[in-house]
Design a protein around this motif. Structure first.
Motif, PDB file in Angstrom:
ATOM      1  N   ILE A  31      53.579   6.113  12.971  1.00 26.83           N
ATOM      2  CA  ILE A  31      54.925   5.537  12.943  1.00 26.83           C
ATOM      3  C   ILE A  31      55.296   5.006  14.323  1.00 26.83           C
ATOM      4  O   ILE A  31      55.183   5.710  15.330  1.00 26.83           O
TER       5      ILE A  31
ATOM      6  N   CYS B 270      63.236   0.407   9.899  1.00 29.41           N
ATOM      7  CA  CYS B 270      62.180  -0.604   9.995  1.00 29.41           C
ATOM      8  C   CYS B 270      61.394  -0.744   8.696  1.00 29.41           C
ATOM      9  O   CYS B 270      61.116   0.250   8.010  1.00 29.41           O
TER      10      CYS B 270
ATOM     11  N   GLU C 105      49.709   0.298   9.420  1.00 24.08           N
ATOM     12  CA  GLU C 105      49.966   1.239  10.507  1.00 24.08           C
ATOM     13  C   GLU C 105      49.865   2.676  10.016  1.00 24.08           C
ATOM     14  O   GLU C 105      50.550   3.067   9.079  1.00 24.08           O
TER      15      GLU C 105
ATOM     16  N   SER D  45      65.480   2.527   1.460  1.00 20.86           N
ATOM     17  CA  SER D  45      65.189   1.241   2.128  1.00 20.86           C
ATOM     18  C   SER D  45      66.482   0.559   2.580  1.00 20.86           C
ATOM     19  O   SER D  45      66.790  -0.581   2.199  1.00 20.86           O
TER      20      SER D  45
ATOM     21  N   SER E 246      63.735   4.495  11.250  1.00 16.06           N
ATOM     22  CA  SER E 246      63.791   4.633   9.783  1.00 16.06           C
ATOM     23  C   SER E 246      64.364   3.394   9.104  1.00 16.06           C
ATOM     24  O   SER E 246      64.270   3.254   7.885  1.00 16.06           O
TER      25      SER E 246
ATOM     26  N   GLU F 164      64.902   5.722   4.871  1.00 16.10           N
ATOM     27  CA  GLU F 164      63.543   5.393   4.438  1.00 16.10           C
ATOM     28  C   GLU F 164      63.427   5.421   2.914  1.00 16.10           C
ATOM     29  O   GLU F 164      62.793   4.554   2.322  1.00 16.10           O
TER      30      GLU F 164
ATOM     31  N   CYS G 106      60.143   0.529  16.898  1.00 14.72           N
ATOM     32  CA  CYS G 106      60.153  -0.726  16.133  1.00 14.72           C
ATOM     33  C   CYS G 106      61.549  -1.338  15.998  1.00 14.72           C
ATOM     34  O   CYS G 106      61.681  -2.534  15.742  1.00 14.72           O
TER      35      CYS G 106
ATOM     36  N   LYS H  17      58.207  -0.886   6.807  1.00 11.87           N
ATOM     37  CA  LYS H  17      56.923  -0.260   7.157  1.00 11.87           C
ATOM     38  C   LYS H  17      55.753  -1.225   6.975  1.00 11.87           C
ATOM     39  O   LYS H  17      55.676  -1.948   5.986  1.00 11.87           O
ATOM     40  N   ASP H  18      54.864  -1.190   7.929  1.00 15.78           N
ATOM     41  CA  ASP H  18      53.625  -1.963   7.857  1.00 15.78           C
ATOM     42  C   ASP H  18      52.544  -1.060   7.257  1.00 15.78           C
ATOM     43  O   ASP H  18      52.189  -0.041   7.856  1.00 15.78           O
TER      44      ASP H  18
END
Length: 270
Positions: free
Chosen positions: A198, A189, A195, A154, A187, A151, A202, A191-192
């Motif tokens: 979590i 994914c 949202e 990235s 982790s 996370e 996803c 992130k949106d």
């Protein structure tokens, strides 16, 4: 008969050096004790202390080792420096100086070797990450560490999302009964922002998609490359932290040696 009185100014132990070294090390001692307590508590929660042979059962890296090792080193150093300064014990102060000097030398050697053998270090980092990818579900602390790294940087896997084929729960083999088959951990994914909660599912089936389509849902860059990029972007900060730690170590050695010299000078006048 006139008597002449001679007054000799005897050597003294510097109170500033003594109590500064004491205060400096009591913080290390308490911090080391806290790290050790956290590490031992984590092992107790996982049942490791009840079955010490399980320490070697984990295929990957157990992050609790960081707390145990760092805590033990800080506790020993803090104890030697704190008690050595308070009791003016030259044996403990020498031990403190030598131990701290050894750590400084090992850090310096590791830094030089890392610079000289960059490719070898990179290969070892790849091996380390992939080895821990295999053990992702084996230990909750390791799982949290990998999730945090992916996370924060990235990234996904050592070189990319397909590295998760190494894990028995995420590989794409036909014999894999897991619902996470051909997926990646949450982790990985993207992130949106909309949202609040979590979505831990996803990453399901995401590696069945074409590579271009994956980029909409997950990070496709590997963590080794992202870590290298982060290191280059923050080189001054990282270098400053290491230089600061090195200066603190040198300062601690100088204080201890200064106090040893004062104690010896006082004893020589007895």
């Amino acid at each position: 008969m006139n008597r002449k009185h001679y007054h000799y100014k005897g050597a003294e132990v510097s109170c500033c050096v003594k109590y500064f070294l004491f205060g400096f090390n009591i913080l290390f001692w308490l911090l080391g004790a806290a790290f050790l307590a956290i590490g031992l508590w984590a092992w107790a929660e996982k049942g490791v202390l009840a079955n010490l042979s399980s320490i070697t059962d984990l295929g990957g890296f157990d992050p609790v080792w960081l707390f145990i090792v760092v805590g033990a080193v800080m506790f020993i150093l803090g104890f030697a420096g704190c008690i050595g300064a308070l009791r003016e014990n030259t044996t403990l102060l020498k031990f403190f100086s030598v131990f701290l000097g050894l750590i400084f030398f090992l850090e310096l050697t590791a830094g030089i070797l890392a610079f000289v053998f960059k490719d070898w270090i990179k290969d070892q980092l790849n091996f380390f990450i992939n080895n821990n990818v295999k053990a992702y579900r084996d230990d909750i602390d390791l799982q949290n560490l990998i999730d945090f790294a992916q996370e924060y940087w990235s990234c996904c896997g050592a070189h990319g999302p397909d590295d998760w084929n190494l894990n028995i729960y995420f590989n794409c083999t036909e014999l894999n009964p897991s619902r996470e088959r051909c997926g990646v951990p949450f982790s990985c994914c993207v992130k949106d922002p909309a949202e609040d909660v979590i979505n831990t599912q996803c990453g399901y089936d995401v590696r069945l998609k074409l590579e271009l389509d994956r980029q909409k849902y997950i990070y496709t860059k590997g963590c080794v490359g992202q870590f290298e990029k982060w290191l280059q972007d923050n080189l001054i900060i990282v270098a400053g932290i290491f230089v600061g730690i090195a200066l603190l170590q040198i300062f601690g050695i100088c204080l201890a040696q200064n106090l040893v010299s004062d104690v010896r000078a006082v004893k020589a006048n007895w």
